[in-house]
Design a protein around this motif. Structure first.
Motif, PDB file in Angstrom:
ATOM      1  N   THR A  38     -28.902  -4.766 -29.438  1.00  0.00           N
ATOM      2  CA  THR A  38     -28.932  -4.440 -28.014  1.00  0.00           C
ATOM      3  C   THR A  38     -28.571  -2.969 -27.893  1.00  0.00           C
ATOM      4  O   THR A  38     -27.477  -2.559 -28.292  1.00  0.00           O
ATOM      5  CB  THR A  38     -27.934  -5.303 -27.213  1.00  0.00           C
ATOM      6  OG1 THR A  38     -28.260  -6.680 -27.397  1.00  0.00           O
ATOM      7  CG2 THR A  38     -27.985  -4.955 -25.737  1.00  0.00           C
ATOM      8  N   ILE A  39     -29.493  -2.194 -27.363  1.00  0.00           N
ATOM      9  CA  ILE A  39     -29.265  -0.759 -27.188  1.00  0.00           C
ATOM     10  C   ILE A  39     -28.657  -0.544 -25.804  1.00  0.00           C
ATOM     11  O   ILE A  39     -29.166  -1.047 -24.805  1.00  0.00           O
ATOM     12  CB  ILE A  39     -30.587   0.038 -27.323  1.00  0.00           C
ATOM     13  CG1 ILE A  39     -31.261  -0.240 -28.681  1.00  0.00           C
ATOM     14  CG2 ILE A  39     -30.338   1.528 -27.109  1.00  0.00           C
ATOM     15  CD1 ILE A  39     -30.440   0.130 -29.897  1.00  0.00           C
ATOM     16  N   GLY A  40     -27.548   0.189 -25.770  1.00  0.00           N
ATOM     17  CA  GLY A  40     -26.881   0.480 -24.507  1.00  0.00           C
ATOM     18  C   GLY A  40     -25.434   0.035 -24.535  1.00  0.00           C
ATOM     19  O   GLY A  40     -24.902  -0.367 -25.572  1.00  0.00           O
ATOM     20  N   PHE A  41     -24.795   0.089 -23.360  1.00  0.00           N
ATOM     21  CA  PHE A  41     -23.397  -0.315 -23.225  1.00  0.00           C
ATOM     22  C   PHE A  41     -23.333  -1.522 -22.312  1.00  0.00           C
ATOM     23  O   PHE A  41     -23.927  -1.546 -21.242  1.00  0.00           O
ATOM     24  CB  PHE A  41     -22.565   0.826 -22.635  1.00  0.00           C
ATOM     25  CG  PHE A  41     -21.140   0.412 -22.368  1.00  0.00           C
ATOM     26  CD1 PHE A  41     -20.236   0.328 -23.410  1.00  0.00           C
ATOM     27  CD2 PHE A  41     -20.725   0.096 -21.084  1.00  0.00           C
ATOM     28  CE1 PHE A  41     -18.924  -0.074 -23.174  1.00  0.00           C
ATOM     29  CE2 PHE A  41     -19.426  -0.303 -20.840  1.00  0.00           C
ATOM     30  CZ  PHE A  41     -18.519  -0.387 -21.889  1.00  0.00           C
ATOM     31  N   ASN A  42     -22.600  -2.541 -22.750  1.00  0.00           N
ATOM     32  CA  ASN A  42     -22.421  -3.751 -21.963  1.00  0.00           C
ATOM     33  C   ASN A  42     -21.057  -4.323 -22.325  1.00  0.00           C
ATOM     34  O   ASN A  42     -20.900  -4.962 -23.363  1.00  0.00           O
ATOM     35  CB  ASN A  42     -23.548  -4.746 -22.280  1.00  0.00           C
ATOM     36  CG  ASN A  42     -23.462  -6.011 -21.455  1.00  0.00           C
ATOM     37  OD1 ASN A  42     -22.384  -6.511 -21.151  1.00  0.00           O
ATOM     38  ND2 ASN A  42     -24.623  -6.544 -21.110  1.00  0.00           N
ATOM     39  N   ASP A  43     -20.057  -4.080 -21.486  1.00  0.00           N
ATOM     40  CA  ASP A  43     -18.684  -4.481 -21.786  1.00  0.00           C
ATOM     41  C   ASP A  43     -18.544  -5.997 -21.937  1.00  0.00           C
ATOM     42  O   ASP A  43     -17.867  -6.470 -22.852  1.00  0.00           O
ATOM     43  CB  ASP A  43     -17.725  -3.973 -20.705  1.00  0.00           C
ATOM     44  CG  ASP A  43     -16.280  -4.256 -21.054  1.00  0.00           C
ATOM     45  OD1 ASP A  43     -15.823  -3.772 -22.116  1.00  0.00           O
ATOM     46  OD2 ASP A  43     -15.605  -4.969 -20.282  1.00  0.00           O
ATOM     47  N   GLY A  44     -19.183  -6.752 -21.079  1.00  0.00           N
ATOM     48  CA  GLY A  44     -19.100  -8.209 -21.173  1.00  0.00           C
ATOM     49  C   GLY A  44     -19.666  -8.721 -22.489  1.00  0.00           C
ATOM     50  O   GLY A  44     -19.074  -9.584 -23.140  1.00  0.00           O
TER      51      GLY A  44
END
Length: 162
Positions: A38-44
């Protein structure tokens, strides 16, 4: 490749150099079911990865602080990091202190050393008693200011003596 050699799964979350992002995305298509990217930022999603993984790999070339390995430890994911900066300050290496270990460290930022520490983690995973002991150590590692203040006082006393 590592994905073809061992029976394990890898999850990659993050962003960076576009050519590396593409290379990892291409690999995930080739190794569907073994590699998720998964490319990107996703805190959850990051927290679910910490909670659901046995190991957390952080092969930083430099790391002034490093919070991700601390989060991983609290969730029970054993950190694997390069011996630099905050990673070296917070991860107690199985190789150096087996009884106090809360993770694994490797010295040099190269593919050979990285692959070796991953193989060491796989061996650790197969030793259930030792794996659980290190996981427990990781989950109970304190990152409180009280601990940091004690280290500061010790350094201050040392500097006065020298």
């Amino acid at each position: 490749s590592l994905l073809g050699e061992v029976s394990c799964q890898f999850v990659i979350l993050g962003s960076g150099d576009s050519s590396q992002e593409k290379a990892f995305s291409d690999l995930s298509k080739k190794w569907s079911g073994r590699l998720s990217v998964t490319i990107g930022f996703n805190d959850g999603l990051a927290r679910r990865i910490f909670a659901g993984s046995d190991f957390f790999l952080m092969p930083s070339r430099f790391e002034p602080c490093g919070l991700a390995q601390q989060y991983a430890m609290k969730y029970g994911s054993i950190p694997i990091g390069r011996k630099t900066g905050g990673l070296a300050d917070t991860i107690v290496s199985l190789k150096e202190k087996p009884e106090e270990a809360n993770g694994l460290l490797f010295e040099n930022p190269n593919p050979k050393d990285l692959l070796q520490v991953i193989h060491n983690a796989i061996l650790l995973f197969s030793d259930k008693n030792n794996f659980q002991k290190i996981r427990k150590n990781a989950m109970h590692t304190s990152f409180s200011w009280e601990s940091a203040a004690k280290k500061f006082v010790d350094a201050y006393r040392w500097s006065l003596q020298n």
